[in-house]
Scaffold this active site. Sequence first.
Site, short mmCIF file in Angstrom:
data_model
loop_
_atom_site.label_atom_id
_atom_site.label_comp_id
_atom_site.label_asym_id
_atom_site.label_seq_id
_atom_site.Cartn_x
_atom_site.Cartn_y
_atom_site.Cartn_z
N LEU A 59 0.88 -1.22 0.17
CA LEU A 59 -0.12 -0.04 -0.03
C LEU A 59 0.93 1.34 -0.09
O LEU A 59 1.89 1.57 0.77
CB LEU A 59 -0.81 0.04 1.29
CG LEU A 59 -2.02 -0.75 1.52
CD1 LEU A 59 -2.67 -0.50 2.76
CD2 LEU A 59 -3.08 -0.55 0.44
N HIS A 60 0.78 2.09 -0.90
CA HIS A 60 1.53 3.14 -0.86
C HIS A 60 0.87 4.40 -1.84
O HIS A 60 1.28 5.57 -1.49
CB HIS A 60 2.77 3.27 -1.53
CG HIS A 60 3.02 2.98 -2.78
ND1 HIS A 60 3.06 1.88 -3.28
CD2 HIS A 60 3.48 3.97 -3.75
CE1 HIS A 60 3.19 1.81 -4.80
NE2 HIS A 60 3.64 3.06 -4.73
N ARG A 61 -0.21 4.38 -2.55
CA ARG A 61 -0.88 5.31 -3.34
C ARG A 61 -1.35 6.24 -2.22
O ARG A 61 -2.01 5.83 -1.24
CB ARG A 61 -1.96 4.87 -4.36
CG ARG A 61 -1.55 3.82 -5.39
CD ARG A 61 -1.62 4.46 -6.58
NE ARG A 61 -0.14 4.73 -6.78
CZ ARG A 61 0.97 4.13 -7.35
NH1 ARG A 61 0.66 2.75 -7.50
NH2 ARG A 61 2.18 4.52 -7.63
N ASP B 255 -2.04 -1.80 -4.16
CA ASP B 255 -2.43 -0.58 -4.95
C ASP B 255 -1.26 -0.29 -5.85
O ASP B 255 -1.06 0.83 -6.49
CB ASP B 255 -2.63 0.45 -4.28
CG ASP B 255 -1.73 0.80 -3.20
OD1 ASP B 255 -0.53 0.59 -3.20
OD2 ASP B 255 -2.10 1.77 -2.03
#
Length: 383
Positions: free
Chosen positions: A204-206, A277
């Site tokens: 997850l990093h968006r 993501d």
Amino acid sequence: MTRIVCVAAARPNYMKVKPVMDALEARGAEVVLVHTGQHYDAAMNDVFFHELGIRPPDHVLGAGSGSHAAQTGRVMNAFEPLLAELSPDVVVVVGDVNSTLACAVVTAKSGALLAHVEAGLRSRDWTMPEEINRVVTDRVSDYLLAPSPDAAGNLRREGYRDDQIHLVGNVMVDTLLANLGRALKSDVLGRLGLVPGAYGVVTLHRPGNVDDQGTLRALLTALGDVARLCPLVLPVHPRARLPLESAGVPDGVRLIPPAGYLDFIALQASARIVLTDSGGVQEETTALGVPCLTLRDNTERPITIEQGTNRLAGRDPRRIAAAAAEVINGRTPRRIPDLWDGRAGERIADVLLTGGVRLRPTSLPPPAVPWQGEREAATVGER
Ligand code: UDP
């Protein structure tokens, strides 16, 4: 000799630039590697140069982190004089990070031709900074190097000329296939106490997922539900570390530092499910035949859904948990998209060195860009 500048900036760039550099050099081109310094620490940068065997950059610009404008401006400021000094025939930019956009715009105003690797990908989501970077980069590129037919179709619909669009396949898969044997020898599963086929991997990093605590908490609730079916391991991207720590992570979800490339490929290859993501991870799971749930409402890589193992699961916890249960208990068919065959870098080198656009077009057709209307709609919706 043709002089080609290749630009790398951040984690998802290294695996894209390496096969292009190798193929260009094998054909006798002089390659100059410029690193803008967008990612600079050991875990996000050095490990990839080491594991992928990328030689040290010829020039490092030291962009560092900062706001979009600050980072983009710093790269442009530093790249412009370097480009004038190097005076290359072609500049190759990859992907959709801020440095891609910055170097693209500087190149377009210099004498060099610009090639964009991963041209034509569109999420049609103007709240994503990456979408703006992609669209602008394509607009000023001479060579549009598309990874898949949907990307080439987007470009045609936007009014680009056929001789600018080159369907070359997926460079990320080149690197994956070249390193899969080594990755499968990694001992990462043993180190983490994971059983092949009995765990899931999460990334997850968006900004749209980790910057808003409400959205992140909903995603973590979903991950807690999935973890009851199979334990999850989550290598933490630096930009997600603080938000994850303050949101609190449910039982069964284990945070680990960002993984190196070989370990991360090994983790994906033996996973029961991947929830992500990331753009690159959607592609790698498709190439590996591993089921993937994309924790977003859209993807710029629809081929991973139509032909690959990916499903859009959105951000609603119940929908994610239900989709994960189906995936974990069912079978996901596997089909590898055409030209995801490990030879995209070679096709790109052939385009750049033996054909394609030789001169900057003096006039492009009026852009049939459908994005403007969508952009206004997105902006109005956001306010
Ligand atoms: N990756 C990695 N370690 C990790 C997470 C990702 O090596 O802990 C690799 C992954 O295999 C893929 C690339 O990083 O090759 C994707 O980068 P990222 O998700 O940062 O960017 P995106 O593809 O979303 O632009």
